[in-house]
Design an enzyme around this catalytic site. Sequence first.
Site, short mmCIF file in Angstrom:
data_model
loop_
_atom_site.label_atom_id
_atom_site.label_comp_id
_atom_site.label_asym_id
_atom_site.label_seq_id
_atom_site.Cartn_x
_atom_site.Cartn_y
_atom_site.Cartn_z
N ASP A 49 0.83 -1.20 0.00
CA ASP A 49 0.00 0.00 0.00
C ASP A 49 0.87 1.25 0.00
O ASP A 49 1.62 1.51 0.94
CB ASP A 49 -0.89 -0.01 1.25
CG ASP A 49 -1.75 1.24 1.35
OD1 ASP A 49 -2.92 1.18 0.91
OD2 ASP A 49 -1.28 2.28 1.85
N TYR A 54 3.18 9.90 -0.55
CA TYR A 54 4.29 9.28 0.19
C TYR A 54 5.61 9.50 -0.55
O TYR A 54 6.67 9.27 0.02
CB TYR A 54 4.07 7.77 0.39
CG TYR A 54 2.83 7.37 1.14
CD1 TYR A 54 2.03 8.29 1.81
CD2 TYR A 54 2.45 6.03 1.18
CE1 TYR A 54 0.88 7.90 2.49
CE2 TYR A 54 1.31 5.62 1.86
CZ TYR A 54 0.52 6.57 2.50
OH TYR A 54 -0.61 6.16 3.17
N LYS A 79 -3.02 5.97 -4.01
CA LYS A 79 -4.09 6.91 -3.67
C LYS A 79 -3.87 8.25 -4.38
O LYS A 79 -2.73 8.67 -4.55
CB LYS A 79 -4.11 7.15 -2.15
CG LYS A 79 -4.08 5.86 -1.34
CD LYS A 79 -3.99 6.12 0.16
CE LYS A 79 -3.65 4.85 0.90
NZ LYS A 79 -2.22 4.53 0.88
N HIS A 112 -7.63 9.69 -1.26
CA HIS A 112 -6.87 9.71 -0.01
C HIS A 112 -7.61 10.38 1.16
O HIS A 112 -7.59 9.88 2.28
CB HIS A 112 -5.52 10.39 -0.23
CG HIS A 112 -4.44 9.89 0.66
ND1 HIS A 112 -3.12 9.83 0.31
CD2 HIS A 112 -4.49 9.41 1.93
CE1 HIS A 112 -2.41 9.34 1.31
NE2 HIS A 112 -3.22 9.08 2.32
#
Length: 276
Positions: A49, A54, A79, A112
């Site tokens: 994930d 990120y 996401k 998200h």
Amino acid sequence: MIKNIQDTITLHNGVKIPQLGFGVFKVEEGSQTVESVKKALEVGYRSIDTAAIYKNEEGVGKAIKESGIAREELFITSKVWNSDQGYESTLQAYEESLKRLGLDYLDLYLIHWPVKGKYNETWKALEKLYKEGRVRSIGVSNFHVHHLEDLFANSEIKPVIDQVELHPRLAQPELREFCAKHEIKVEAWGPLGQGHLIDEPTLNHIAEKHGKTTAQVLIRWHLQHGIVVIPKSITPSRIEENAQVFDFELSLDEMNKIDALNRNERYGADPDNFNF
């Protein structure tokens, strides 16, 4: 009950997701991401994930490539970030995520956060990607019940998953009940309470009794509740340890004691009040 790390549960569209996955939130791009994802895959994790925000999708993609594991054996989630929400910009963001990951498709694509005035349009873009077969399943993250109800009223396709902060201090019983009623699986981020639960006496006592760590007890609690769980670690021994949760079972009494720890206490942002 799943018996090993590659066992799956079935989403309402028939797609299967491993119930235990590996999260890479706050894992640094570059060798840290590559090494930790490769270690996770080596240990047996098949679900990874990540998210655009990120900033480590490239590292995840590199690790996948270097692992030599067939793409169809993996379940990859990413996401769409808040600043990319909206119809056209979401379609664009999806292409960019795929490019960074070096993949042709995702197994799951999530919104998200429920950005006010944007998430319904964003969802329409996800529906388009899904209908075109560009993504195997679509879902949301950090949606409260009222966000889901609003989405239902403005969409054709139901999310398969709602990924939310979830741990014994924030057990989300109302959301879990609502999702169960609508066949939406709940997935936990921050399942270990971001370190806040490691010294919790009830959990320590249960862990000691089973000869396990508190983290292993926490992961097991999620699994026995039917929650999809994605613990994150960059420490090789912990990555292994977090996967060793299939050789013991929590009793009903132990589950109840852990359930009783709920305080509706968040360690992350509230989906009704976030400013990013």
